[in-house]
Design an enzyme around this catalytic site. Structure first.
Site, short mmCIF file in Angstrom:
data_model
loop_
_atom_site.label_atom_id
_atom_site.label_comp_id
_atom_site.label_asym_id
_atom_site.label_seq_id
_atom_site.Cartn_x
_atom_site.Cartn_y
_atom_site.Cartn_z
CB SER A 131 5.65 3.47 -3.26
OG SER A 131 5.36 2.79 -2.91
CG LEU A 163 5.62 -3.24 -8.79
CD1 LEU A 163 4.88 -4.42 -8.84
CD2 LEU A 163 6.50 -3.44 -10.07
CG ASP A 174 0.32 5.15 -2.14
OD1 ASP A 174 0.54 4.58 -2.61
OD2 ASP A 174 0.02 5.51 -1.01
CG ASP A 194 -7.91 2.28 3.59
OD1 ASP A 194 -7.67 1.21 3.10
OD2 ASP A 194 -7.00 2.17 4.74
CE1 TYR A 247 0.92 -9.61 -1.45
CE2 TYR A 247 2.05 -12.06 -2.35
CZ TYR A 247 1.65 -10.64 -2.61
OH TYR A 247 2.57 -9.69 -3.88
CG PHE A 269 9.41 -6.87 -10.22
CD1 PHE A 269 9.49 -6.12 -10.75
CD2 PHE A 269 8.78 -8.24 -10.07
CE1 PHE A 269 8.85 -6.38 -12.19
CE2 PHE A 269 8.38 -8.13 -11.77
CZ PHE A 269 8.63 -7.63 -12.47
CB THR A 305 8.85 -3.14 -3.68
OG1 THR A 305 9.52 -4.07 -3.41
CG2 THR A 305 8.64 -3.66 -5.66
#
Length: 254
Positions: free
Chosen positions: A15, A17, A36, A57, A160, A193, A195
């Site tokens: 999904s 980017l 993914d 993963d 993050y 972005f 997304t």
């Protein structure tokens, strides 16, 4: 490096980017393996690009190693281009309401975003080092995904920002280490972005976010990220860099 005819592995390609990158590279003639954690999404994108899919993963080293091995079996050799778009953006204050800490969230974000990126980079490079060099002397290219949050993370983005700061910081030492084997390493630090994460937000929230983008005054298109990946692959003098792709955005404190 000429993209046409090479093997490419796009991690987090189910999904956003990653999916846009898988499609763009396929359009440019690459044979793409889509990896993914969501196997169904990976398979869907792979079907679109006439590629192959693997469920994995990134935080589990053995699963990443198996994904690279599967890609090698498909291509007959290691992929020459590895793009890592896998990541999560869970947010929490260091100490939240009622004095609750967010250590478990911090650990999980680091495991996926930073250690996961290191896993992908490690196993991709391990395969690339045995490839015959191209006319340019290159054996492969690795593109990781940081975020502008690594420089101007917002309140609640400590985990993050730390994870993406680690991804950005790896670019130069990784490029220096891999220079002897003819492998280049760069990172892209995307801004705001279009997304799946953004798609679920109310219009007024998106408008507020977009107000921070200088020009063009809109969210970035995933295809613009994908085109930068392709340019990094093709421009042999790009190495060891973390490139912001953000329309001159600087995130406010909150």
């Amino acid at each position: 490096m000429n993209i046409e005819g090479i093997g490419a592995i796009v991690v987090g390609g189910g999904s956003g980017l990653g999916a846009a990158t898988a499609r763009h590279l396929a359009e440019r003639g690459a044979d793409v393996t889509v990896v993914d954690r969501d196997g169904d999404r990976a398979a869907q994108v792979a079907a679109e690009v006439l590629g192959h899919s693997v469920q994995a993963d990134v935080s589990v080293a053995e699963e990443v190693a198996a994904a690279v091995t599967t890609a090698m079996a498909r291509f007959g050799q290691a992929p020459r281009l590895a793009v890592n778009c896998a990541g999560i953006a869970d947010a929490a204050r260091i100490v939240g309401r009622e004095g609750k800490t967010s250590v478990p969230l911090f650990r999980r974000v680091i495991e996926v975003n930073l250690i996961g990126t290191y896993n992908v980079m490690s196993y991709a490079a391990q395969g690339m080092m045995d490839l015959p060099p191209l006319e340019t002397g290159e054996r492969g290219v690795i593109v990781n995904t940081a975020s502008i949050a690594y420089e101007d993370g917002q309140m609640g983005q400590t985990a993050y920002a730390a994870s993406k700061g680690g991804v950005a910081a790896m670019s130069l030492p990784a490029a220096r280490e891999m220079a002897r084997m003819g492998v280049r390493v760069c990172a892209i630090a995307p801004g705001l972005f279009e997304t799946p994460m953004m798609a679920g937000l109310p219009e007024d929230v998106v408008a507020g976010i977009t107000a921070n983008v200088q020009f063009p005054p809109r969210l970035g298109a995933p295809e613009e990220y994908a085109r930068l990946v392709a340019h990094i692959a093709e421009n042999s003098y790009l190495n060891g860099e973390t490139i912001r792709l953000d329309g001159a955005t600087r995130l406010p404190p909150r």
